[in-house]
Design a protein around this motif. Structure first.
Motif, PDB file in Angstrom:
ATOM      1  N   SER A 128       0.817  -1.215   0.000  1.00  0.00           N
ATOM      2  CA  SER A 128       0.000   0.000   0.000  1.00  0.00           C
ATOM      3  C   SER A 128       0.850   1.264   0.000  1.00  0.00           C
ATOM      4  O   SER A 128       0.669   2.157  -0.826  1.00  0.00           O
ATOM      5  CB  SER A 128      -0.930  -0.021   1.213  1.00  0.00           C
ATOM      6  N   PHE A 163       2.831   1.789  -3.148  1.00  0.00           N
ATOM      7  CA  PHE A 163       1.942   2.160  -4.254  1.00  0.00           C
ATOM      8  C   PHE A 163       1.568   3.637  -4.183  1.00  0.00           C
ATOM      9  O   PHE A 163       1.488   4.326  -5.193  1.00  0.00           O
ATOM     10  CB  PHE A 163       0.685   1.280  -4.207  1.00  0.00           C
ATOM     11  N   LYS A 164       1.362   4.122  -2.955  1.00  0.00           N
ATOM     12  CA  LYS A 164       0.859   5.492  -2.808  1.00  0.00           C
ATOM     13  C   LYS A 164       1.955   6.558  -2.759  1.00  0.00           C
ATOM     14  O   LYS A 164       1.657   7.741  -2.776  1.00  0.00           O
ATOM     15  CB  LYS A 164       0.009   5.594  -1.535  1.00  0.00           C
ATOM     16  N   HIS A 221       4.466  -0.498  -7.861  1.00  0.00           N
ATOM     17  CA  HIS A 221       4.184   0.847  -8.350  1.00  0.00           C
ATOM     18  C   HIS A 221       5.007   1.092  -9.619  1.00  0.00           C
ATOM     19  O   HIS A 221       6.105   1.647  -9.557  1.00  0.00           O
ATOM     20  CB  HIS A 221       4.561   1.855  -7.242  1.00  0.00           C
ATOM     21  N   GLU A 246      -7.636  -4.537  -1.415  1.00  0.00           N
ATOM     22  CA  GLU A 246      -6.382  -5.227  -1.050  1.00  0.00           C
ATOM     23  C   GLU A 246      -5.266  -4.251  -0.712  1.00  0.00           C
ATOM     24  O   GLU A 246      -4.360  -4.573   0.042  1.00  0.00           O
ATOM     25  CB  GLU A 246      -5.881  -6.039  -2.252  1.00  0.00           C
ATOM     26  N   LEU A 247      -5.324  -3.060  -1.311  1.00  0.00           N
ATOM     27  CA  LEU A 247      -4.268  -2.069  -1.099  1.00  0.00           C
ATOM     28  C   LEU A 247      -4.581  -1.114   0.049  1.00  0.00           C
ATOM     29  O   LEU A 247      -3.882  -0.133   0.247  1.00  0.00           O
ATOM     30  CB  LEU A 247      -4.076  -1.243  -2.371  1.00  0.00           C
ATOM     31  N   ALA A 248      -5.646  -1.375   0.789  1.00  0.00           N
ATOM     32  CA  ALA A 248      -6.071  -0.414   1.817  1.00  0.00           C
ATOM     33  C   ALA A 248      -5.258  -0.523   3.093  1.00  0.00           C
ATOM     34  O   ALA A 248      -5.369   0.324   3.971  1.00  0.00           O
ATOM     35  CB  ALA A 248      -7.547  -0.583   2.123  1.00  0.00           C
ATOM     36  N   ALA A 249      -4.427  -1.548   3.217  1.00  0.00           N
ATOM     37  CA  ALA A 249      -3.616  -1.752   4.427  1.00  0.00           C
ATOM     38  C   ALA A 249      -4.488  -1.889   5.668  1.00  0.00           C
ATOM     39  O   ALA A 249      -4.196  -1.330   6.713  1.00  0.00           O
ATOM     40  CB  ALA A 249      -2.596  -0.627   4.607  1.00  0.00           C
ATOM     41  N   ARG A 281      -7.229  -5.763  -6.447  1.00  0.00           N
ATOM     42  CA  ARG A 281      -6.592  -4.651  -7.170  1.00  0.00           C
ATOM     43  C   ARG A 281      -6.966  -4.783  -8.647  1.00  0.00           C
ATOM     44  O   ARG A 281      -6.731  -5.819  -9.250  1.00  0.00           O
ATOM     45  CB  ARG A 281      -5.085  -4.749  -6.973  1.00  0.00           C
ATOM     46  N   PHE A 321       1.313  -7.437 -13.895  1.00  0.00           N
ATOM     47  CA  PHE A 321       0.521  -6.373 -14.508  1.00  0.00           C
ATOM     48  C   PHE A 321       0.310  -6.592 -16.014  1.00  0.00           C
ATOM     49  O   PHE A 321      -0.085  -5.674 -16.723  1.00  0.00           O
ATOM     50  CB  PHE A 321       1.194  -5.013 -14.277  1.00  0.00           C
TER      51      PHE A 321
END
Lengths: 224, 120
Positions: A153, A156-157, A187, B35-38, B69, B87
């Protein structure tokens, strides 16, 4: 039973305050950078080196977060720029309300660059928008190369990856190219710099990134 | 471990929303977590139960939908789920996509139940 759609973010109150902060940063031409890493990756050391190399009249300020102690603020205050410690008293991340409160007696129109050093933690800070223009994630070479895959996360951010403590590379089994590749798996296209706050190696590259980011932020201001 | 704060935000929002339906009780709240929300759903569930236990919301159910994702190919505009950081577009095989979802931390819905009318 009656189902009502909510369609609302869980952290909508944090996001609301962060949105207001972002608008204030934009209005006053302040570039706000949120530094995030595990504990001990070198956020404070990177900031020390950075503040040391900025001209004394530069309009820079720092908010530094920790669960306890004023130690980091004491380290960073030595460089003469406005610096405030945010002690969270147990909370593992900074949130937008803390930033808002600690900015209350500072004039944003006098700050061109605001560094926020988040609490050392790769998980929780990634959920809390602080109104920053960019998140920057640090990863030290004494950690694992697979951290970007384990904590996707935040990688990625974040806009930039700063690999720290590179002076230790000869002594640790850390493959820096693999770490960067892992970050780019999470990322794609992520930019990275390799620095050592101890020897100063790579600091030029980091300062160049910073300068360009600042120039970009100034340019982005609407003409009055 | 910020799940406690998140559980608290959910409960506050349920209370605010439920106040708009007098004569009803909130029964179930639905969340969407990317899934990327931690955010760890199990830990969130634990905190949610701890915070509602022995309160008027004790019977409130929590439903969590995990969102994968998702990426969109910039070349052929196909949307696809990303697994194991692969990807590659399943349609055209190119590696040129952008993330379109998967970091949600949202409340999707609330179910409220009207109270039985009390006997006259």
């Amino acid at each position: 039973m009656n189902r009502v759609p909510l369609e609302k973010k869980v952290l909508s109150e944090n996001d609301r305050i962060a949105g207001e902060l972002r608008e204030r940063f934009r209005e006053h031409g302040t570039l706000c950078l949120n530094l995030i890493s595990s504990p001990g990756s070198g956020k404070t050391s990177l900031l020390e080196r950075t503040l040391e190399s900025l001209p004394g009249n530069d309009r820079v300020a720092v908010l530094t977060g920790d669960i306890q102690t004023e130690n980091d603020a004491a380290r960073l205050r030595r460089f003469g720029f406005p610096t405030k410690q945010i002690t969270t008293g147990g909370t593992c991340h900074l949130d937008a309300r803390m930033i808002d409160r600690h900015l209350a007696d500072w004039k944003l129109e006098e700050i061109d660059l605001l560094f926020i050093e988040n609490v050392g933690n790769l998980v929780c800070p990634s959920s809390y928008d602080l109104g920053e223009n960019a998140k920057i994630v640090l990863l030290s070479v004494t950690e694992g190369e697979d951290k970007p895959l384990k904590y996707p996360s935040i990688f990625f951010k974040s806009e930039l990856l700063v690999l720290t403590k590179v002076d230790l590379l000869p002594y640790v089994p850390f493959d820096i190219a693999v770490a960067e590749e892992n970050a780019r798996r999470v990322h794609p296209g992520m930019q990275s710099v390799r620095v050592s706050a101890t020897t100063g190696s790579g600091m030029g590259e980091w300062m160049t990134w910073l300068e360009q980011r600042r120039a970009h932020a100034v340019k982005a201001q609407p003409v009055a | 471990m910020h799940e406690m704060g998140i559980a608290n935000s959910v409960i506050e929002a349920v209370r605010t929303e439920a106040a708009r339906y007098p004569g009803s009780s909130p029964r179930k709240v639905g969340l969407r977590i990317g899934e990327l929300a931690a955010v760890d759903p199990e830990s969130l569930r634990f905190c949610f139960e701890a915070l509602t236990k022995e309160t008027d919301l004790e019977s409130l159910e929590l439903e969590i939908e995990i969102r994968p994702r998702r990426h969109r190919c910039r070349d052929c505009h196909t949307d696809f789920n990303v697994k194991d950081y692969d990807f590659t577009c399943p349609q055209c095989g190119k590696l040129n996509s952008e993330c379109i979802s998967g970091d949600e931390l949202e409340m999707a819905y609330l179910e409220v139940e009207e109270h039985e009318p009390s006997p006259a």
